[in-house]
Design a protein around this motif. Sequence first.
Motif, PDB file in Angstrom:
ATOM      1  N   GLY A 107      -3.993  18.049  -5.569  1.00 58.40           N
ATOM      2  CA  GLY A 107      -2.547  17.717  -6.491  1.00 58.40           C
ATOM      3  C   GLY A 107      -2.358  18.651  -7.164  1.00 58.40           C
ATOM      4  N   ASN A 108      -2.202  18.447  -8.770  1.00 56.84           N
ATOM      5  CA  ASN A 108      -1.785  18.795  -9.909  1.00 56.84           C
ATOM      6  C   ASN A 108      -3.236  21.011  -9.700  1.00 56.84           C
ATOM      7  OD1 ASN A 108      -2.252  20.870 -12.960  1.00 56.84           O
ATOM      8  ND2 ASN A 108      -0.435  19.004 -12.774  1.00 56.84           N
ATOM      9  N   LEU A 109      -1.808  21.838  -9.028  1.00 50.72           N
ATOM     10  CA  LEU A 109      -2.644  22.861  -9.044  1.00 50.72           C
ATOM     11  C   LEU A 109      -2.658  24.454 -10.559  1.00 50.72           C
ATOM     12  CD1 LEU A 109      -0.422  24.674  -6.494  1.00 50.72           C
ATOM     13  CD2 LEU A 109      -2.565  24.633  -6.762  1.00 50.72           C
ATOM     14  N   ALA A 110      -2.122  23.573 -11.336  1.00 48.21           N
ATOM     15  CA  ALA A 110      -2.449  23.921 -12.838  1.00 48.21           C
ATOM     16  C   ALA A 110      -3.547  23.810 -13.609  1.00 48.21           C
ATOM     17  CB  ALA A 110      -1.618  24.586 -13.553  1.00 48.21           C
ATOM     18  N   ILE A 111      -3.988  22.624 -13.585  1.00 43.99           N
ATOM     19  CA  ILE A 111      -5.675  22.498 -14.142  1.00 43.99           C
ATOM     20  C   ILE A 111      -6.779  22.133 -14.265  1.00 43.99           C
ATOM     21  CG2 ILE A 111      -6.872  20.373 -12.601  1.00 43.99           C
ATOM     22  CD1 ILE A 111      -6.341  18.198 -14.902  1.00 43.99           C
ATOM     23  N   THR A 112      -7.344  22.607 -15.744  1.00 47.46           N
ATOM     24  CA  THR A 112      -8.734  22.624 -15.874  1.00 47.46           C
ATOM     25  C   THR A 112      -8.551  22.156 -17.064  1.00 47.46           C
ATOM     26  OG1 THR A 112      -7.472  24.631 -18.144  1.00 47.46           O
ATOM     27  CG2 THR A 112      -7.718  25.580 -16.250  1.00 47.46           C
ATOM     28  N   ALA A 113     -10.240  22.401 -17.868  1.00 47.44           N
ATOM     29  CA  ALA A 113     -10.549  22.065 -18.758  1.00 47.44           C
ATOM     30  C   ALA A 113      -9.701  21.894 -20.510  1.00 47.44           C
ATOM     31  CB  ALA A 113     -12.051  21.645 -19.468  1.00 47.44           C
ATOM     32  N   ARG A 156       0.918  -1.416  -0.378  1.00 51.98           N
ATOM     33  CA  ARG A 156      -0.261  -0.097   0.042  1.00 51.98           C
ATOM     34  C   ARG A 156       0.857   1.001  -0.306  1.00 51.98           C
ATOM     35  NH1 ARG A 156      -2.499   2.727   4.640  1.00 51.98           N
ATOM     36  NH2 ARG A 156      -3.546   3.808   4.276  1.00 51.98           N
ATOM     37  N   PHE A 157       0.390   2.280  -1.016  1.00 54.64           N
ATOM     38  CA  PHE A 157       1.298   3.197  -1.086  1.00 54.64           C
ATOM     39  C   PHE A 157       0.337   5.038  -0.803  1.00 54.64           C
ATOM     40  CE2 PHE A 157       3.171   7.323  -2.618  1.00 54.64           C
ATOM     41  CZ  PHE A 157       4.651   6.213  -2.688  1.00 54.64           C
ATOM     42  N   THR A 158       0.257   5.404   0.545  1.00 49.57           N
ATOM     43  CA  THR A 158      -0.141   6.733   0.387  1.00 49.57           C
ATOM     44  C   THR A 158       0.343   7.528   0.321  1.00 49.57           C
ATOM     45  OG1 THR A 158       0.565   6.835   2.919  1.00 49.57           O
ATOM     46  CG2 THR A 158      -1.520   5.544   2.253  1.00 49.57           C
ATOM     47  N   VAL A 159      -0.669   8.739  -0.322  1.00 52.61           N
ATOM     48  CA  VAL A 159       0.110  10.144  -0.455  1.00 52.61           C
ATOM     49  C   VAL A 159      -0.642  11.390  -0.068  1.00 52.61           C
ATOM     50  CG1 VAL A 159       0.273  10.943  -2.413  1.00 52.61           C
ATOM     51  CG2 VAL A 159       0.596   9.388  -3.781  1.00 52.61           C
ATOM     52  N   ASP A 160      -0.346  12.156   0.348  1.00 54.45           N
ATOM     53  CA  ASP A 160      -1.398  13.018   1.007  1.00 54.45           C
ATOM     54  C   ASP A 160      -0.968  14.528   0.369  1.00 54.45           C
ATOM     55  OD1 ASP A 160      -1.812  15.159   3.261  1.00 54.45           O
ATOM     56  OD2 ASP A 160      -0.457  15.097   4.503  1.00 54.45           O
ATOM     57  N   CYS A 161      -2.041  14.613  -0.491  1.00 53.58           N
ATOM     58  CA  CYS A 161      -2.435  15.834  -1.079  1.00 53.58           C
ATOM     59  C   CYS A 161      -3.149  16.759  -0.401  1.00 53.58           C
ATOM     60  CB  CYS A 161      -2.960  15.519  -2.574  1.00 53.58           C
ATOM     61  SG  CYS A 161      -2.206  14.143  -3.515  1.00 53.58           S
ATOM     62  N   LEU A 167       0.629  19.922 -17.729  1.00 58.80           N
ATOM     63  CA  LEU A 167      -0.106  19.132 -16.252  1.00 58.80           C
ATOM     64  C   LEU A 167       1.714  19.401 -15.399  1.00 58.80           C
ATOM     65  CD1 LEU A 167      -2.528  16.774 -17.078  1.00 58.80           C
ATOM     66  CD2 LEU A 167      -2.863  18.902 -16.093  1.00 58.80           C
ATOM     67  N   ASP A 168       2.683  18.639 -16.458  1.00 56.26           N
ATOM     68  CA  ASP A 168       3.835  18.253 -15.679  1.00 56.26           C
ATOM     69  C   ASP A 168       5.078  19.332 -15.321  1.00 56.26           C
ATOM     70  OD1 ASP A 168       5.642  16.397 -15.565  1.00 56.26           O
ATOM     71  OD2 ASP A 168       6.725  16.264 -18.224  1.00 56.26           O
ATOM     72  N   ALA A 169       4.685  20.793 -16.156  1.00 61.80           N
ATOM     73  CA  ALA A 169       4.767  22.251 -15.619  1.00 61.80           C
ATOM     74  C   ALA A 169       4.384  22.110 -14.200  1.00 61.80           C
ATOM     75  CB  ALA A 169       5.631  22.564 -16.789  1.00 61.80           C
ATOM     76  N   SER A 170       3.321  21.979 -13.879  1.00 66.50           N
ATOM     77  CA  SER A 170       2.481  22.511 -12.614  1.00 66.50           C
ATOM     78  C   SER A 170       3.123  21.960 -11.307  1.00 66.50           C
ATOM     79  CB  SER A 170       1.169  22.520 -12.370  1.00 66.50           C
ATOM     80  OG  SER A 170       0.490  22.744 -11.414  1.00 66.50           O
ATOM     81  N   GLY A 171       2.897  23.589 -10.754  1.00 63.57           N
ATOM     82  CA  GLY A 171       2.653  22.394  -9.035  1.00 63.57           C
ATOM     83  C   GLY A 171       2.048  22.208  -9.014  1.00 63.57           C
ATOM     84  N   THR A 172       2.082  21.286  -6.772  1.00 60.00           N
ATOM     85  CA  THR A 172       1.512  20.814  -6.437  1.00 60.00           C
ATOM     86  C   THR A 172       1.379  20.780  -5.201  1.00 60.00           C
ATOM     87  OG1 THR A 172       0.596  17.899  -6.598  1.00 60.00           O
ATOM     88  CG2 THR A 172       2.798  18.926  -6.429  1.00 60.00           C
ATOM     89  N   THR A 173      -0.573  20.071  -4.649  1.00 61.33           N
ATOM     90  CA  THR A 173      -0.348  20.181  -3.129  1.00 61.33           C
ATOM     91  C   THR A 173       0.242  19.012  -2.216  1.00 61.33           C
ATOM     92  OG1 THR A 173      -2.566  19.414  -2.896  1.00 61.33           O
ATOM     93  CG2 THR A 173      -2.807  21.368  -3.744  1.00 61.33           C
ATOM     94  N   CYS A 174       0.179  18.164  -3.836  1.00 62.66           N
ATOM     95  CA  CYS A 174       1.043  16.942  -2.506  1.00 62.66           C
ATOM     96  C   CYS A 174       2.183  17.024  -2.229  1.00 62.66           C
ATOM     97  CB  CYS A 174       1.203  15.757  -4.004  1.00 62.66           C
ATOM     98  SG  CYS A 174      -0.699  14.631  -5.092  1.00 62.66           S
ATOM     99  N   ARG A 175       2.570  16.598  -0.694  1.00 64.57           N
ATOM    100  CA  ARG A 175       3.656  16.222  -0.331  1.00 64.57           C
ATOM    101  C   ARG A 175       5.030  15.782  -0.907  1.00 64.57           C
ATOM    102  NH1 ARG A 175       2.234  16.646   6.213  1.00 64.57           N
ATOM    103  NH2 ARG A 175       0.491  18.345   6.471  1.00 64.57           N
TER     104      ARG A 175
END
Length: 588
Positions: A112-118, A76-81, A125-133
């Motif tokens: 997670g991904n901070l930049a994503i829109t429709a 099991r692998f957990t991610v804190d976003c 997406l790959d260039a974005s920042g993130t809320t995940c630790r």
Amino acid sequence: MNRRPDGTPLVHTRPARIALAALVLAATGALTVTFVSGGGRGTADAAASLDQFVPIEKVPPNVRDPQPAAGGSPGRFTVDCGTNGNGKFSPDNPVAQPGIRNGAEHVHDFVGNLAITANSSDADLDASGTTCRNGDKSSYFWPVVRIDKSVRNDEQVRQALAQTQPTVVCPSVGKRLRAVPTGARGTIDRLLADLDRQQAAANQRMTASRGRIDAAFNREVVDALRARRAATIRQISSTVTASGGNQPGLVSLVECDVSYDDMHARMPAGAHRASVTAAQAANPRIQCPSVRDKLPGVPAGALAEVNRNLDELDRQLSEANERLVTSRGQGGPAFVDNAILGPLRAKRIAVLDRIAIAIGRQAARPQGLDAFATCTLDQAPGTPGSAPTTAAPATATALPDPQGPDLELPGNTGGIVRPAQVLIEYRGNPVSRVVPMPKFLRALTGDAKPTSRGPANARATWTCSGFADRLADKYPICPAGSQVQRVHDFPGCWDGRNVDSDNHRNHVAFADRATGACPQGFRAIPQLRITVGYDIPRDVQLKGQYALDSFPEENHNPFSDHNDFVNVNSAQTMQRIATCINKGKSCS
């Protein structure tokens, strides 16, 4: 116990239902109107009807995990976003409705991904920042839950549906194309016109279902349209490639959907206002004019340079949208204009000029591209820096933008309940090792439209903390001290080739519920589970005053719960996740 085609249990406190009611309205014959109820039924008390709510103790245990085998992967692998503390809310759905503004017709929590829109590309997406630790740039998003203590008026829903002409909505292919070679421009324009005609013909068919919802008819129309669009879009891609261009990734634009969003415009915007004050929730988005569909044919020698600059325009927009989230609350009323929109316009002018120069070296230079440099801010009125807007007229077919500090929409109102806890975990397969997910894999679970599309993909998700052995397709009423929870299990099997498919589902599959084995031709991947918990006052639960944001025809149907995901983990991180799971460890 009755089960759905994917093996998940149907949980009911009375006979099976998709919608909670089917009524016949007498008017020039029998007009069948299928709808679902939310909260009360327009009576004096919102607690008068609790058809959609069930005490969790009355739901029989129905969650049974397959027995692990020797060759399984028990880790099991957990991610804190986080829990969307940044307040990234949006009515976009980048997975199920790519390229369609406000396509969800309800508001999502994003982590997670901070930049994503429709409109985000994989590169964005790959260039974005993130809320995940751990640096995971994946996007995880689900409909918000609201508390609304006012009465929910089903009569308004019935009346709105009776006046509504359902329409077929499709993503724009022209706005997502890469540079089209000069020699292919005429053919591509003809094929794009074919797509428009196909959609228009489908909409003509939909006139037969005005004022009612017919899931079987909707599927027939959309399935036939999907087949025609898929063939035309494959032809667009091959035409561009044969002429020396590069056009990947169009499969995500094949799927269309039946929309009842005109119901929103026909329901009073103030039909029921929130009596709960929530923290400021509105999250603006920057909208820029599309450029890809405005370009002429591009000479072969300029294709690579033009494509690089088109990608740069996308990246600039994603970066600006990300900054809106991370700079929230900074500066005064002019902060967004001075610090984000102004610099964005200057950068876009420079890129548009480079595109014109690149084409002009070998052909007539396109004129007037700088007209597409200015971007605007979509923002709910009453918030700093917003421009006043007006409610959509009764004849409008487009969904109005979310309004006010709680991002309210007609039919989706009330204070947004922030999650108290979000647990993101990748789990193994009981009978086989897992292989890493491919980067940019799209996946969804549940179905946002079980009424208008049918229940085949819908899943029971609702429970309470301490009751992990049962899931309900109704809103749970939990014991004192127990959280309301939503448990979203994603498909854990992958076809080994594709990151998306023409219906956003066929490239992944659920493992067999009894054995845990993947279908033939599919491989086990780390299986994503997202558990969202809420501290909702017990009196609110008992009175039926909390509900899910939904499409208008679902009217807060708890069975319409769903969750979406784009994997933007690096290959190294995803390999680490798979290795941890295969070794039977618990990692983060």
